[in-house]
Design an enzyme around this catalytic site. Sequence first.
Site, PDB file in Angstrom:
ATOM      1  N   CYS A 148     -23.245  19.907  31.004  1.00  0.00           N
ATOM      2  CA  CYS A 148     -23.781  21.548  30.849  1.00  0.00           C
ATOM      3  C   CYS A 148     -24.451  21.434  29.488  1.00  0.00           C
ATOM      4  O   CYS A 148     -23.611  21.200  28.448  1.00  0.00           O
ATOM      5  CB  CYS A 148     -22.801  22.334  30.993  1.00  0.00           C
ATOM      6  SG  CYS A 148     -22.506  22.613  32.746  1.00  0.00           S
TER       7      CYS A 148
ATOM      8  N   ARG B 197     -21.024  13.923  31.589  1.00  0.00           N
ATOM      9  CA  ARG B 197     -20.494  13.768  30.216  1.00  0.00           C
ATOM     10  C   ARG B 197     -19.241  12.548  30.695  1.00  0.00           C
ATOM     11  O   ARG B 197     -18.616  11.947  29.654  1.00  0.00           O
ATOM     12  CB  ARG B 197     -19.750  14.650  29.907  1.00  0.00           C
ATOM     13  CG  ARG B 197     -20.404  16.163  29.564  1.00  0.00           C
ATOM     14  CD  ARG B 197     -19.851  16.888  28.703  1.00  0.00           C
ATOM     15  NE  ARG B 197     -19.506  16.573  27.437  1.00  0.00           N
ATOM     16  CZ  ARG B 197     -20.284  16.182  26.420  1.00  0.00           C
ATOM     17  NH1 ARG B 197     -21.542  16.242  26.565  1.00  0.00           N
ATOM     18  NH2 ARG B 197     -19.921  15.620  25.243  1.00  0.00           N
TER      19      ARG B 197
ATOM     20  N   LYS C 193     -13.180  18.690  39.869  1.00  0.00           N
ATOM     21  CA  LYS C 193     -14.426  17.855  39.266  1.00  0.00           C
ATOM     22  C   LYS C 193     -13.603  17.327  37.941  1.00  0.00           C
ATOM     23  O   LYS C 193     -13.922  15.964  37.628  1.00  0.00           O
ATOM     24  CB  LYS C 193     -15.231  18.633  38.878  1.00  0.00           C
ATOM     25  CG  LYS C 193     -16.254  18.317  37.757  1.00  0.00           C
ATOM     26  CD  LYS C 193     -17.392  19.196  37.649  1.00  0.00           C
ATOM     27  CE  LYS C 193     -18.175  19.325  36.177  1.00  0.00           C
ATOM     28  NZ  LYS C 193     -17.333  19.989  35.203  1.00  0.00           N
TER      29      LYS C 193
HETATM   30  C1  LIG Z   1     -15.832  17.090  32.636  1.00  0.00           C
HETATM   31  C2  LIG Z   1     -14.767  18.042  31.907  1.00  0.00           C
HETATM   32  O1  LIG Z   1     -13.513  18.256  32.024  1.00  0.00           O
HETATM   33  N1  LIG Z   1     -15.512  19.229  31.343  1.00  0.00           N
HETATM   34  C3  LIG Z   1     -14.698  20.106  30.791  1.00  0.00           C
HETATM   35  C4  LIG Z   1     -14.143  19.675  29.358  1.00  0.00           C
HETATM   36  O2  LIG Z   1     -15.183  19.657  28.524  1.00  0.00           O
HETATM   37  P1  LIG Z   1     -15.022  18.544  27.286  1.00  0.00           P
HETATM   38  O3  LIG Z   1     -14.102  17.712  27.591  1.00  0.00           O
HETATM   39  O4  LIG Z   1     -16.589  18.036  27.010  1.00  0.00           O
HETATM   40  O5  LIG Z   1     -14.725  19.777  26.330  1.00  0.00           O
HETATM   41  P2  LIG Z   1     -13.967  19.774  24.994  1.00  0.00           P
HETATM   42  O6  LIG Z   1     -12.613  20.327  25.369  1.00  0.00           O
HETATM   43  O7  LIG Z   1     -14.153  18.529  24.369  1.00  0.00           O
HETATM   44  O8  LIG Z   1     -14.879  20.630  23.982  1.00  0.00           O
HETATM   45  C5  LIG Z   1     -14.059  21.945  23.349  1.00  0.00           C
HETATM   46  C6  LIG Z   1     -14.772  21.845  22.205  1.00  0.00           C
HETATM   47  O9  LIG Z   1     -14.630  20.711  21.195  1.00  0.00           O
HETATM   48  C7  LIG Z   1     -15.738  20.387  20.785  1.00  0.00           C
HETATM   49  N2  LIG Z   1     -15.579  18.940  20.223  1.00  0.00           N
HETATM   50  C8  LIG Z   1     -15.362  18.074  21.634  1.00  0.00           C
HETATM   51  C9  LIG Z   1     -15.313  16.696  21.231  1.00  0.00           C
HETATM   52  C10 LIG Z   1     -15.980  16.067  20.108  1.00  0.00           C
HETATM   53  O10 LIG Z   1     -15.737  14.813  20.025  1.00  0.00           O
HETATM   54  N3  LIG Z   1     -16.413  16.884  19.248  1.00  0.00           N
HETATM   55  C11 LIG Z   1     -16.038  18.437  19.380  1.00  0.00           C
HETATM   56  O11 LIG Z   1     -16.464  19.064  18.416  1.00  0.00           O
HETATM   57  C12 LIG Z   1     -16.842  20.831  21.596  1.00  0.00           C
HETATM   58  O12 LIG Z   1     -17.838  20.781  21.067  1.00  0.00           O
HETATM   59  C13 LIG Z   1     -16.088  22.161  22.069  1.00  0.00           C
HETATM   60  O13 LIG Z   1     -16.679  23.049  21.117  1.00  0.00           O
HETATM   61  O14 LIG Z   1     -13.284  20.792  28.965  1.00  0.00           O
HETATM   62  C14 LIG Z   1     -13.951  21.939  28.611  1.00  0.00           C
HETATM   63  C15 LIG Z   1     -12.919  22.849  27.898  1.00  0.00           C
HETATM   64  O15 LIG Z   1     -12.031  23.379  28.882  1.00  0.00           O
HETATM   65  C16 LIG Z   1     -14.309  22.545  30.046  1.00  0.00           C
HETATM   66  O16 LIG Z   1     -15.311  23.597  29.814  1.00  0.00           O
HETATM   67  C17 LIG Z   1     -15.354  21.530  30.605  1.00  0.00           C
HETATM   68  O17 LIG Z   1     -15.661  21.998  31.841  1.00  0.00           O
HETATM   69  C1  LIG Z   2     -19.023  22.580  31.167  1.00  0.00           C
HETATM   70  C2  LIG Z   2     -18.577  22.140  32.390  1.00  0.00           C
HETATM   71  O1  LIG Z   2     -18.780  20.728  32.646  1.00  0.00           O
HETATM   72  P1  LIG Z   2     -19.324  19.221  32.006  1.00  0.00           P
HETATM   73  O2  LIG Z   2     -18.053  19.357  30.898  1.00  0.00           O
HETATM   74  O3  LIG Z   2     -18.983  18.561  33.054  1.00  0.00           O
HETATM   75  O4  LIG Z   2     -20.518  19.612  31.586  1.00  0.00           O
HETATM   76  C3  LIG Z   2     -18.103  23.236  33.545  1.00  0.00           C
HETATM   77  O5  LIG Z   2     -17.704  22.312  34.551  1.00  0.00           O
HETATM   78  O6  LIG Z   2     -18.531  24.257  33.531  1.00  0.00           O
END
Ligand SMILES: CC(=O)N[C@H]1[C@@H](OP(=O)(O)OP(=O)(O)OC[C@H]2O[C@@H](n3ccc(=O)[nH]c3=O)[C@H](O)[C@@H]2O)O[C@H](CO)[C@@H](O)[C@@H]1O
Ligand SMILES: C=C(OP(=O)(O)O)C(=O)O
Length: 454
Positions: A137, A113, A39
């Site tokens: 999520c 997202r 995914k």
């Molecule tokens: C669709 C997808 O690929 N989802 C994955 C992606 O989520 P996602 O890409 O949303 O996760 P991030 O790695 O960006 O988030 C990590 C941390 O950075 C923080 N943050 C992020 C962006 C931002 O602009 N500001 C900020 O503060 C978030 O709140 C969090 O605490 O990576 C996560 C970490 O491996 C996984 O759990 C999710 O399954």
């Molecule tokens: C946090 C997850 O996904 P997403 O970033 O799509 O919410 C997940 O795959 O567990």
Amino acid sequence: MTLLHDTISADGRKGGAGEILAIRGGRPLRGRVEVKGAKNLVTKAMVAALLGESPSILRDVPDISDVAVVRSLLEVHGVRVQEADEPGSLMLDPRDVESAHMEEIDAHAGASRIPILFCGPLLHRLGQAFIPDLGGCRIGDRPIDFHLDALRKFGAIVEKLPAGIRLSAPTGLRGANIHLPYPSVGATEQVLLTAVRAQGTTELRNAAIEPEIMDLIAVLQKMGAIITVEPSRVILIEGVDRLEGYEHRAIFDRNEAASWASAALATDGEIFVGGAKQPEMLTFLNVVRKVGGTFDIREDGILFRRGGDLRPVTVETDVHPGFMTDWQQPLIVALTQAHGESIVHETVYENRFGFTDALVKMGADIVVHPHGLQDGPRRVPRRSLEQAAVINGPTPLVGADIVVPDLRGGYSHVIAALTAEGRSTVRNVGIIRRGYEKFFDKLTAVGADFDVIG
Ligand SMILES: CC(=O)N[C@H]1[C@@H](OP(=O)(O)OP(=O)(O)OC[C@H]2O[C@@H](n3ccc(=O)[nH]c3=O)[C@H](O)[C@@H]2O)O[C@H](CO)[C@@H](O)[C@@H]1O
Ligand SMILES: C=C(OP(=O)(O)O)C(=O)O
């Protein structure tokens, strides 16, 4: 077992049949499941297709609702999407990309997202982008400040709308020097998808280097991008004038693989996860071994089983190559059956233990420390947002009436119900289709005893 409904709605948010399971637990899960494309790569590779001047073919696309949401958002922007040369493959033709109507975009609000990753590609193709409010999520605030700061550095103008955001780039997008405050997966992908067609070179520091990101880089390289991954989380992207379509088979879903592995450990069962590969799961496999589980790595997948009594373990979630946050929720179900005290430090998100309330209701001994625990030496640097869960086991679990909160939490609830003696009712299971394809079929394949009752 009665299967009333096991399909995806085109819109990941819709409820209806397939939302409530009656589960009779207390017996080991045994059988074989296949995992397809991740995914967390497939949805981004679909967005990358927007950047090509010719069609792309993506294989091993899972039948999950996040894919349906991204497909639909691509389609309202004029991308033609259809099945390609084999089941589970998509042909994405972006040659007629056009602006979508606001109502069509708004219809995708709160579903996933991924829409935030449309920013760069749409700015390159159309000069502007409307992005609906995001879903995904609910496991913390999940701000998008890193994304927007990076886009502004490329030259984008960002306006907040009542629902969503509007971006424009009146003078085009230019390469930038970007240092992420945290190695965010999404922000790294945002930079990659924007920098590949920006004018000049982009240097991204403190980048995320998850296997799904490396696979996205492979996709972009096939399209004609020039991306260099340097040591110490530095990525250099030299912008090019034109990208073509790609042909790509997606990396397997290591989060789904880890979920079924945890189900085998929790229920004292034996599950062969077809399509799982060792290199992307090294860290998870180490933890399986430490808790006393066994795994057998084969050419076509990995066989997981509980070797005897489970042992307690301390785990810190982290960015890659650390223990992934998405693995901790299913693992905790197995840890309720381990002999002794386990600790899980969640350092990535600020609210990812809400699902444990239901486990406690079922008899688990889990105490959540909302501000983390100061408990001696740590490998992962402490973060102010972190929490910890202390799990004491083994505790028998008993059936309960529970409501799924999010994707991984929901999967964990189902596995807990299958571990528990007696009958459970699990509501809101539709969310699980966001990330687990053919979920009910796979439960059946491993011998789960359940009915879909609503
Ligand atoms: C669709 C997808 O690929 N989802 C994955 C992606 O989520 P996602 O890409 O949303 O996760 P991030 O790695 O960006 O988030 C990590 C941390 O950075 C923080 N943050 C992020 C962006 C931002 O602009 N500001 C900020 O503060 C978030 O709140 C969090 O605490 O990576 C996560 C970490 O491996 C996984 O759990 C999710 O399954
Ligand atoms: C946090 C997850 O996904 P997403 O970033 O799509 O919410 C997940 O795959 O567990």
